[in-house]
Enzyme design. Structure first.
Site, PDB file in Angstrom:
ATOM      1  N   HIS A  19       0.850  -0.972   0.032  1.00 28.87           N
ATOM      2  CA  HIS A  19       0.146   0.018  -0.170  1.00 28.87           C
ATOM      3  C   HIS A  19       0.889   1.224   0.100  1.00 28.87           C
ATOM      4  CE1 HIS A  19      -3.049   2.577   2.194  1.00 28.87           C
ATOM      5  NE2 HIS A  19      -3.496   2.483   1.260  1.00 28.87           N
ATOM      6  N   ARG A  20       0.844   1.898  -1.220  1.00 31.36           N
ATOM      7  CA  ARG A  20       1.667   3.073  -1.256  1.00 31.36           C
ATOM      8  C   ARG A  20       3.283   2.796  -0.945  1.00 31.36           C
ATOM      9  NH1 ARG A  20      -1.655   7.084   2.922  1.00 31.36           N
ATOM     10  NH2 ARG A  20      -3.723   5.845   2.658  1.00 31.36           N
ATOM     11  N   GLU A  46       0.740  -0.818  -4.748  1.00 36.87           N
ATOM     12  CA  GLU A  46      -0.655   0.064  -4.919  1.00 36.87           C
ATOM     13  C   GLU A  46      -0.163   1.383  -4.854  1.00 36.87           C
ATOM     14  OE1 GLU A  46      -3.933   2.343  -2.936  1.00 36.87           O
ATOM     15  OE2 GLU A  46      -2.184   2.145  -2.521  1.00 36.87           O
ATOM     16  N   ASP A  48      -1.727   5.774  -5.610  1.00 31.63           N
ATOM     17  CA  ASP A  48      -2.995   6.628  -5.798  1.00 31.63           C
ATOM     18  C   ASP A  48      -2.835   7.907  -6.843  1.00 31.63           C
ATOM     19  OD1 ASP A  48      -4.592   5.528  -3.202  1.00 31.63           O
ATOM     20  OD2 ASP A  48      -2.571   6.231  -2.425  1.00 31.63           O
ATOM     21  N   HIS A  61      -1.363  10.524  -2.287  1.00 33.43           N
ATOM     22  CA  HIS A  61      -2.782  10.085  -1.774  1.00 33.43           C
ATOM     23  C   HIS A  61      -3.667  11.267  -1.479  1.00 33.43           C
ATOM     24  CE1 HIS A  61      -5.611   8.985   1.407  1.00 33.43           C
ATOM     25  NE2 HIS A  61      -5.645   7.464   0.846  1.00 33.43           N
ATOM     26  N   GLU A 121      -5.337   3.281  -7.743  1.00 35.04           N
ATOM     27  CA  GLU A 121      -6.542   3.783  -7.622  1.00 35.04           C
ATOM     28  C   GLU A 121      -6.653   5.338  -8.020  1.00 35.04           C
ATOM     29  OE1 GLU A 121      -7.221   4.421  -3.030  1.00 35.04           O
ATOM     30  OE2 GLU A 121      -8.749   5.316  -3.462  1.00 35.04           O
ATOM     31  N   LYS A 123      -8.220   8.713  -7.389  1.00 34.76           N
ATOM     32  CA  LYS A 123      -8.595   9.466  -6.278  1.00 34.76           C
ATOM     33  C   LYS A 123      -9.583  10.438  -6.736  1.00 34.76           C
ATOM     34  CE  LYS A 123      -7.031   7.909  -2.354  1.00 34.76           C
ATOM     35  NZ  LYS A 123      -7.922   7.285  -1.641  1.00 34.76           N
ATOM     36  N   ASP A 244       0.394  -1.652   4.595  1.00 32.11           N
ATOM     37  CA  ASP A 244       1.630  -0.805   4.555  1.00 32.11           C
ATOM     38  C   ASP A 244       2.966  -1.438   4.948  1.00 32.11           C
ATOM     39  OD1 ASP A 244      -0.147   1.355   4.595  1.00 32.11           O
ATOM     40  OD2 ASP A 244      -0.433   1.703   6.352  1.00 32.11           O
TER      41      ASP A 244
HETATM   42  O1  G3P Z   1      -6.065   0.390  -1.969  1.00 29.84           O
HETATM   43  C1  G3P Z   1      -7.098   0.430  -0.893  1.00 29.84           C
HETATM   44  C2  G3P Z   1      -6.702   1.828  -0.273  1.00 29.84           C
HETATM   45  O2  G3P Z   1      -5.615   2.308  -0.801  1.00 29.84           O
HETATM   46  C3  G3P Z   1      -8.054   2.677  -0.116  1.00 29.84           C
HETATM   47  O3  G3P Z   1      -7.851   3.518   0.943  1.00 29.84           O
HETATM   48  O4  G3P Z   1      -7.410   5.854   1.710  1.00 29.84           O
HETATM   49  O5  G3P Z   1      -5.413   4.257   1.617  1.00 29.84           O
HETATM   50  O6  G3P Z   1      -6.236   5.259  -0.588  1.00 29.84           O
HETATM   51  P1  G3P Z   1      -6.949   4.732   0.934  1.00 29.84           P
HETATM   52 CA    CA Z   2      -5.143   3.982  -2.038  1.00 28.72          CA
END
Ligand code: G3P
Ligand code: CA
Length: 263
Positions: A19-20, A46, A48, A61, A121, A123, A244
């Site tokens: 995640h990120r 992942e 955004d 993000h 993602e 956004k 994370d």
């Molecule tokens: O990939 C799912 C997750 O990233 C969604 O929430 O706010 O962390 O972008 P957020």
């Molecule tokens: Ca995300």
């Protein structure tokens, strides 16, 4: 028959999504965080995306730069060049000073180099008319195979637009705890345009996952960072998780952490 926990983690089907990047340890959505994650045996990175004033797709993000840079204001009010003047590392620690904003196309090159999949993602697509078209253009220009891309959003209309273009990318819907705490999503409807349903982990139950699976939807909850939460979730038969701390779970996958071996 109920799947055994260790099999689930070792049969190669369970997906670990960074995640990120390796964002528990490095400034999220920057090169240093991405490279640290890509060096692990993750399945997906992942990230955004937002759109700049001059129509560039950048990975960050928040809709503002306030939290993760030394600047203030909305991404959409900055040109790419102006975003380059900010620092995206220092907020996480002085040792990370000098991290730049990255364009999506740079991240696409990076995942290609490491031969990994990318979970993108979109956004706030409602703030960026035309972002879907721009994304598809950039994907087409990149050397990344369609099978290595999943595009997801909390905004289902945005994902439906991409489905309409019919370019072979896998698609996902994000399910927030805020919107769905009192009801289950409409799995049948979602399955008409998406392959993944990625919920807030608090929403996940065995019932949720079995209903999703009945419609061939893959379930990868976000954001799972600890083994206690993982222990609960794995019993629900999830297909992967978004974290994370991908290093925690890739270790588990390799079997270097003995975890619930006989349960
Ligand atoms: O990939 C799912 C997750 O990233 C969604 O929430 O706010 O962390 O972008 P957020
Ligand atoms: Ca995300």
């Amino acid at each position: 028959m109920k799947e055994e926990r260790p099999e689930k983690m070792t049969n190669g089907n369970f997906k670990v999504v960074a995640h990120r990047g390796l964002s528990a340890e490095f400034p999220e959505n920057t090169l240093i965080a991405f490279e640290a994650a890509l060096a692990l045996s993750i399945d997906f990175l992942e990230t955004d995306i937002h759109k700049t004033q001059d129509n560039k797709l950048v990975v960050i993000h928040d809709e503002t730069v306030d939290r993760t840079s030394n600047g203030v204001g909305k991404v959409k009010n900055y040109t790419l060049q102006q975003l380059y003047n900010l620092d995206y590392g220092s907020w996480k620690g002085g040792e990370f000073k000098g991290q730049n904003i990255m364009e999506l196309r740079e991240v696409l090159k990076l995942v290609n180099k490491y031969n990994k999949k990318l979970l993108i993602e979109i956004k706030k697509p409602e703030q960026y008319p035309g972002i879907e078209k721009l994304l598809l253009q950039q994907l087409a220009e990149s050397q990344v195979e369609a099978e290595n891309i999943v595009i997801q959003s909390f905004n289902m209309d945005s994902i439906k637009k991409i489905k309409k273009a019919d370019l072979g990318y896998k698609l996902g819907v994000l399910i927030s705890a805020k919107k769905y705490w009192y009801r289950l999503p409409n799995f049948k409807k979602i399955a008409t345009f998406a392959h993944f349903i990625n919920p807030n982990y608090k929403l996940v139950s065995a019932r949720f996952v079995s209903k999703a699976h009945r419609h061939n939807l893959i379930v990868m909850p976000y954001t799972v960072n600890d083994l206690t939460t993982y222990t609960r979730l794995i019993e629900t038969n999830i297909d992967g998780l978004i974290t994370d701390a991908p290093n925690t779970f890739t270790d588990l996958k390799r079997g270097s952490v003995v975890f619930g071996a006989n349960k």
